[in-house]
Design a protein around this motif. Structure first.
Motif, PDB file in Angstrom:
ATOM      1  N   VAL A 112      89.435  88.093  53.338  1.00 55.39           N
ATOM      2  CA  VAL A 112      89.609  86.970  54.261  1.00 55.39           C
ATOM      3  C   VAL A 112      90.587  87.385  55.354  1.00 55.39           C
ATOM      4  N   VAL A 113      90.223  87.102  56.597  1.00 55.87           N
ATOM      5  CA  VAL A 113      91.138  87.315  57.722  1.00 55.87           C
ATOM      6  C   VAL A 113      91.175  86.030  58.552  1.00 55.87           C
ATOM      7  N   CYS A 114      92.310  85.354  58.534  1.00 53.68           N
ATOM      8  CA  CYS A 114      92.506  84.143  59.326  1.00 53.68           C
ATOM      9  C   CYS A 114      93.372  84.497  60.536  1.00 53.68           C
ATOM     10  N   ALA A 115      92.913  84.109  61.719  1.00 54.08           N
ATOM     11  CA  ALA A 115      93.643  84.428  62.941  1.00 54.08           C
ATOM     12  C   ALA A 115      93.744  83.175  63.813  1.00 54.08           C
ATOM     13  N   GLY A 116      94.958  82.687  63.986  1.00 54.39           N
ATOM     14  CA  GLY A 116      95.190  81.542  64.860  1.00 54.39           C
ATOM     15  C   GLY A 116      94.470  80.281  64.443  1.00 54.39           C
ATOM     16  N   LEU A 117      94.327  80.044  63.132  1.00 53.41           N
ATOM     17  CA  LEU A 117      93.566  78.881  62.670  1.00 53.41           C
ATOM     18  C   LEU A 117      94.290  77.574  62.976  1.00 53.41           C
ATOM     19  N   ARG A 118      93.557  76.684  63.602  1.00 53.39           N
ATOM     20  CA  ARG A 118      94.024  75.317  63.807  1.00 53.39           C
ATOM     21  C   ARG A 118      92.930  74.368  63.356  1.00 53.39           C
ATOM     22  N   LYS A 119      93.335  73.285  62.684  1.00 54.34           N
ATOM     23  CA  LYS A 119      92.397  72.255  62.271  1.00 54.34           C
ATOM     24  C   LYS A 119      93.005  70.904  62.556  1.00 54.34           C
ATOM     25  N   CYS A 120      92.278  70.122  63.334  1.00 56.89           N
ATOM     26  CA  CYS A 120      92.738  68.797  63.718  1.00 56.89           C
ATOM     27  C   CYS A 120      91.706  67.766  63.275  1.00 56.89           C
ATOM     28  N   TYR A 121      92.157  66.723  62.584  1.00 53.99           N
ATOM     29  CA  TYR A 121      91.304  65.599  62.210  1.00 53.99           C
ATOM     30  C   TYR A 121      91.552  64.468  63.191  1.00 53.99           C
ATOM     31  N   GLY A 122      90.497  63.972  63.826  1.00 52.83           N
ATOM     32  CA  GLY A 122      90.652  62.877  64.761  1.00 52.83           C
ATOM     33  C   GLY A 122      91.057  63.361  66.140  1.00 52.83           C
ATOM     34  N   GLU A 123      91.283  62.407  67.038  1.00 56.59           N
ATOM     35  CA  GLU A 123      91.613  62.733  68.415  1.00 56.59           C
ATOM     36  C   GLU A 123      92.718  61.823  68.929  1.00 56.59           C
ATOM     37  N   GLY A 124      93.313  62.248  70.028  1.00 56.37           N
ATOM     38  CA  GLY A 124      94.295  61.423  70.718  1.00 56.37           C
ATOM     39  C   GLY A 124      95.543  61.157  69.901  1.00 56.37           C
ATOM     40  N   ALA A 125      96.055  59.939  70.035  1.00 54.82           N
ATOM     41  CA  ALA A 125      97.326  59.587  69.402  1.00 54.82           C
ATOM     42  C   ALA A 125      97.240  59.563  67.889  1.00 54.82           C
ATOM     43  N   THR A 126      96.028  59.383  67.340  1.00 51.61           N
ATOM     44  CA  THR A 126      95.870  59.299  65.886  1.00 51.61           C
ATOM     45  C   THR A 126      95.491  60.645  65.264  1.00 51.61           C
ATOM     46  N   ALA A 127      95.435  61.704  66.066  1.00 50.19           N
ATOM     47  CA  ALA A 127      95.035  63.011  65.550  1.00 50.19           C
ATOM     48  C   ALA A 127      96.031  63.521  64.513  1.00 50.19           C
ATOM     49  N   VAL A 128      95.494  64.141  63.470  1.00 49.16           N
ATOM     50  CA  VAL A 128      96.323  64.755  62.427  1.00 49.16           C
ATOM     51  C   VAL A 128      96.095  66.252  62.484  1.00 49.16           C
ATOM     52  N   ALA A 154      86.648  79.011  52.530  1.00 50.04           N
ATOM     53  CA  ALA A 154      85.410  78.951  51.758  1.00 50.04           C
ATOM     54  C   ALA A 154      84.207  78.563  52.602  1.00 50.04           C
ATOM     55  N   GLY A 155      84.406  78.341  53.886  1.00 51.57           N
ATOM     56  CA  GLY A 155      83.277  77.995  54.747  1.00 51.57           C
ATOM     57  C   GLY A 155      82.827  76.556  54.642  1.00 51.57           C
ATOM     58  N   ILE A 156      83.641  75.715  54.020  1.00 50.87           N
ATOM     59  CA  ILE A 156      83.291  74.295  53.894  1.00 50.87           C
ATOM     60  C   ILE A 156      83.664  73.535  55.157  1.00 50.87           C
ATOM     61  N   LEU A 157      84.791  73.904  55.761  1.00 49.35           N
ATOM     62  CA  LEU A 157      85.227  73.300  57.015  1.00 49.35           C
ATOM     63  C   LEU A 157      85.251  74.348  58.113  1.00 49.35           C
ATOM     64  N   ASP A 158      84.940  73.926  59.339  1.00 55.87           N
ATOM     65  CA  ASP A 158      85.115  74.783  60.507  1.00 55.87           C
ATOM     66  C   ASP A 158      86.494  74.533  61.107  1.00 55.87           C
ATOM     67  N   PRO A 159      87.175  75.576  61.561  1.00 60.43           N
ATOM     68  CA  PRO A 159      88.448  75.354  62.247  1.00 60.43           C
ATOM     69  C   PRO A 159      88.214  74.736  63.612  1.00 60.43           C
ATOM     70  N   THR A 160      89.196  73.998  64.102  1.00 53.40           N
ATOM     71  CA  THR A 160      89.137  73.477  65.463  1.00 53.40           C
ATOM     72  C   THR A 160      89.338  74.600  66.469  1.00 53.40           C
ATOM     73  N   GLU A 161      90.233  75.515  66.141  1.00 52.76           N
ATOM     74  CA  GLU A 161      90.461  76.707  66.950  1.00 52.76           C
ATOM     75  C   GLU A 161      90.726  77.876  66.013  1.00 52.76           C
ATOM     76  N   GLY A 162      90.572  79.077  66.538  1.00 53.67           N
ATOM     77  CA  GLY A 162      90.855  80.268  65.756  1.00 53.67           C
ATOM     78  C   GLY A 162      89.618  80.801  65.059  1.00 53.67           C
TER      79      GLY A 162
END
Length: 303
Positions: A19-35, A69-77
């Motif tokens: 596994v090689v993770c590079a600059g992984l970012r994951k955001c749930y939601g958008e705007g002020a409520t983003a996690v 595991a390929g279940i989620l896609d990263p938002t970035e990276g």
């Protein structure tokens, strides 16, 4: 069935890390409520390595292993798994890749209540096109490895929480994947069974170029790790050997889990709150290898 020393696949001969993770970012939601669950994670897992991910609840551990595991896609990276960038795969090839190459132990077990323990364990093999008789034989052998050979015909509802967790572990191992990802695999086990499961995972999960990633709060199993990566607020803050990180990690584990006084396996019925979509937890698809395919409708891995 020799689940621990099967012939290495062509993929396990590769020089690429598991596994090689590079600059992984994951955001749930958008705007002020983003996690923001992941905030620029860089992490490599080598073949033959057992890496543990630790940190407080909500720090992004489950999100990270779900991307691995390929279940989620990263938002970035980018995250390359066994040399494959999962984001480039269409849904069916991605599911087939996970079915062949990845074993996943979910924190909530995700056993099919309509199937026996052996039938649950056989699901990854059936998805990969194995004949029913062969799949059941290998499933029974995997159950025997985790100390549940006498529970092959039992329904999940007739098993304790710890026994269900061991069924889930057997299901993740049965098809001899190259990457095994576990979310709290010893959380419902007493000390003796937790040690037994970790010895098995260590023996099976790191041979023939395989790699094992474990999310845990259980300080009793840190000794089994080659390296430990500590996460906080979506970032990897430290990576080192258990000896190098022992003092601080033991203190953190004492605050967040790994209770030596947990109920024994037979008495722990594994009551858990539902998973929540958010900073740490998410609803994952069924199946011990994260293939997301119905246990009643197996699909060949080469589709």
């Amino acid at each position: 069935m020799d689940i621990g020393t099967g012939a290495a696949s062509a993929g396990s001969m590769a020089d690429d890390p598991a596994v090689v993770c590079a600059g992984l970012r994951k955001c749930y939601g958008e705007g002020a409520t983003a996690v923001h669950a992941l905030r620029g994670v860089d992490l490599t897992v080598q073949r033959g390595e057992l890496l543990m991910l630790v940190g407080p609840s909500g720090c992004g551990k489950t999100t990270l292993i779900s991307v691995m595991a390929g279940i989620l896609d990263p938002t970035e990276g980018n995250c390359r798994i066994l040399g494959q960038d999962m984001t480039t795969l269409a849904p069916r090839p991605r599911a087939a890749f996970r079915a062949r190459s990845i074993g996943f132990v979910f924190q909530a077990y995700n056993l099919n209540p309509a199937l026996t323990a052996a039938e649950n364990v056989s699901v990854p093999l059936r998805i990969c096109g194995a004949p029913l008789r062969e799949a059941m034989r290998k499933a029974e052998a995997a159950l025997d490895l985790v100390g549940l050979g006498d529970k092959a015909e039992s329904a999940p509802g007739d098993l304790s929480g710890g026994q269900q967790q061991r069924v889930a572990i057997a299901r993740a191992l049965v098809h001899q994947p190259q990457l095994i990802v576990c979310d709290e695999p010893t959380s419902a086990l007493d000390h003796a069974n937790g040690q037994r499961v970790m010895e098995l995972l260590r023996r099976v999960g790191t041979v023939d170029g395989r790699a094992l990633v474990i999310v845990t709060h259980d300080a009793r199993i840190f000794e089994f790790a080659d390296r430990i990566a500590e996460l906080d607020d979506g970032r990897v803050t430290r990576v080192g050997t258990p000896a190098a990180l022992a003092g601080p990690l033991e203190g953190a584990a004492g605050l967040h889990g790994g209770d030596p006084g947990a109920k024994p396996d037979g008495d722990n019925h594994g009551d858990r709150p539902p998973a929540h979509v958010g900073h740490e937890e998410h609803q994952a698809p069924p199946g011990g290898n994260g293939a997301g395919t119905s246990a009643r409708m197996p699909r060949c891995c080469t589709d």
